[in-house]
Design an enzyme around this catalytic site. Sequence first.
Site, PDB file in Angstrom:
ATOM      1  N   SER A   8      39.048  12.810  40.678  1.00 19.53           N
ATOM      2  CA  SER A   8      37.601  12.980  40.507  1.00 19.53           C
ATOM      3  C   SER A   8      37.183  14.282  41.178  1.00 19.53           C
ATOM      4  O   SER A   8      37.333  14.441  42.396  1.00 19.53           O
ATOM      5  CB  SER A   8      36.853  11.806  41.141  1.00 19.53           C
ATOM      6  OG  SER A   8      35.502  12.175  41.307  1.00 19.53           O
ATOM      7  N   HIS A  33      38.576  13.422  36.018  1.00 19.91           N
ATOM      8  CA  HIS A  33      37.439  12.500  36.026  1.00 19.91           C
ATOM      9  C   HIS A  33      36.184  13.269  36.451  1.00 19.91           C
ATOM     10  O   HIS A  33      36.168  13.913  37.504  1.00 19.91           O
ATOM     11  CB  HIS A  33      37.732  11.359  37.000  1.00 19.91           C
ATOM     12  CG  HIS A  33      36.689  10.285  37.047  1.00 19.91           C
ATOM     13  ND1 HIS A  33      36.659   9.226  36.166  1.00 19.91           N
ATOM     14  CD2 HIS A  33      35.640  10.099  37.881  1.00 19.91           C
ATOM     15  CE1 HIS A  33      35.646   8.437  36.459  1.00 19.91           C
ATOM     16  NE2 HIS A  33      35.000   8.939  37.496  1.00 19.91           N
ATOM     17  N   ASP A  35      32.121  13.008  37.200  1.00 21.07           N
ATOM     18  CA  ASP A  35      31.041  12.081  37.542  1.00 21.07           C
ATOM     19  C   ASP A  35      29.676  12.702  37.260  1.00 21.07           C
ATOM     20  O   ASP A  35      29.297  13.687  37.889  1.00 21.07           O
ATOM     21  CB  ASP A  35      31.140  11.700  39.026  1.00 21.07           C
ATOM     22  CG  ASP A  35      32.328  10.800  39.289  1.00 21.07           C
ATOM     23  OD1 ASP A  35      32.422   9.743  38.632  1.00 21.07           O
ATOM     24  OD2 ASP A  35      33.173  11.147  40.142  1.00 21.07           O
ATOM     25  N   MET A  37      25.715  12.078  37.397  1.00 19.47           N
ATOM     26  CA  MET A  37      24.714  11.223  38.069  1.00 19.47           C
ATOM     27  C   MET A  37      23.323  11.792  37.853  1.00 19.47           C
ATOM     28  O   MET A  37      23.139  13.013  37.874  1.00 19.47           O
ATOM     29  CB  MET A  37      24.999  11.169  39.569  1.00 19.47           C
ATOM     30  CG  MET A  37      26.393  10.696  39.912  1.00 19.47           C
ATOM     31  SD  MET A  37      26.608  10.537  41.685  1.00 19.47           S
ATOM     32  CE  MET A  37      28.377  10.210  41.783  1.00 19.47           C
ATOM     33  N   HIS A  66      32.340  10.013  33.290  1.00 15.22           N
ATOM     34  CA  HIS A  66      31.742   8.771  33.786  1.00 15.22           C
ATOM     35  C   HIS A  66      30.244   8.997  33.932  1.00 15.22           C
ATOM     36  O   HIS A  66      29.803   9.705  34.841  1.00 15.22           O
ATOM     37  CB  HIS A  66      32.422   8.450  35.138  1.00 15.22           C
ATOM     38  CG  HIS A  66      31.884   7.257  35.844  1.00 15.22           C
ATOM     39  ND1 HIS A  66      32.198   6.986  37.166  1.00 15.22           N
ATOM     40  CD2 HIS A  66      31.076   6.247  35.439  1.00 15.22           C
ATOM     41  CE1 HIS A  66      31.607   5.873  37.537  1.00 15.22           C
ATOM     42  NE2 HIS A  66      30.906   5.400  36.516  1.00 15.22           N
ATOM     43  N   MET A  68      26.823   7.977  35.032  1.00 15.95           N
ATOM     44  CA  MET A  68      26.047   7.083  35.905  1.00 15.95           C
ATOM     45  C   MET A  68      24.589   7.444  35.701  1.00 15.95           C
ATOM     46  O   MET A  68      23.926   8.016  36.574  1.00 15.95           O
ATOM     47  CB  MET A  68      26.489   7.259  37.365  1.00 15.95           C
ATOM     48  CG  MET A  68      27.837   6.602  37.632  1.00 15.95           C
ATOM     49  SD  MET A  68      28.643   7.265  39.100  1.00 15.95           S
ATOM     50  CE  MET A  68      29.465   8.663  38.367  1.00 15.95           C
ATOM     51  N   MET A 137      34.344  -0.524  38.938  1.00 22.68           N
ATOM     52  CA  MET A 137      33.885   0.192  40.134  1.00 22.68           C
ATOM     53  C   MET A 137      34.262  -0.604  41.376  1.00 22.68           C
ATOM     54  O   MET A 137      33.905  -1.778  41.503  1.00 22.68           O
ATOM     55  CB  MET A 137      32.359   0.384  40.108  1.00 22.68           C
ATOM     56  CG  MET A 137      31.852   1.365  39.062  1.00 22.68           C
ATOM     57  SD  MET A 137      32.624   2.996  39.105  1.00 22.68           S
ATOM     58  CE  MET A 137      32.244   3.535  40.765  1.00 22.68           C
TER      59      MET A 137
END
Length: 224
Positions: A8, A33, A35, A37, A66, A68, A137
């Site tokens: 990540s 990966h 992230d 957000m 991913h 979020m 998660m």
Amino acid sequence: MTVLIAPSILSCDFANLKAEIEKAYEGKADWIHVDVMDGHFVPNLTIGAPVVKSIKKCSKLPLDVHLMITDPDRYIEDFAKAGANYLTVHAEACTHLQRTLSHIRSMGLKAGVALNPATNPNVLQYVLDDIDLVLVMSVNPGFGGQSFIHTAVNKIAVIRQMLDNSGHSNVLISVDGGINTETAKQVAQAGVNVLVAGNSIYGSNNVKEAIKNLRESALVGSKN
Ligand code: DX5
Ligand code: ZN
């Protein structure tokens, strides 16, 4: 069973993003990966599709994105165009989960569902035909470097059984949050396929060694 390793980049040095991504490739990582957000679904902000597009240009590895974010449908096309390979949405953020997953697949991407630590895996039961990946998660999403929540181990085992018993063994189970050489063994034993790790890879002073150690720990775990 061998596992895939997905570093990540949340824990990497963003001032040297290209070099950090290359380190993962040279260290034989399998995916990168990413992230995303939004400051609403999770209490933190990171990056969006334009940065993913730039990452795509310098990554030889597939991008495991991913999301979020609330209402992810609004951004699926942007991330598809930016070059995401896997696009994972949170079950908790989708009112019409099946529609969102079909939308992702209709753009030619692999579709994933992420589950927060408190979310019951039964939510997967009626979307098994629509997914390529389940992201369990093992921390409450929002930040890197948090401690592993142990209920994830049993949840992975329950999902593994759900997939195998329903003819969906090809769906990958990924785990995200607090993964290190100790927790990697436990989740490998429970049947995980992909380890996402930020702090234990980019927080170490040797990315290659950290990836190798995680892979070996998973192998030990899956033999136990
Ligand atoms: C957390 C993110 C993770 C994070 C994991 O909300 O989804 O991908 O980077 O970081 P570590 O491995 O440090 O727990
Ligand atoms: Zn993540």
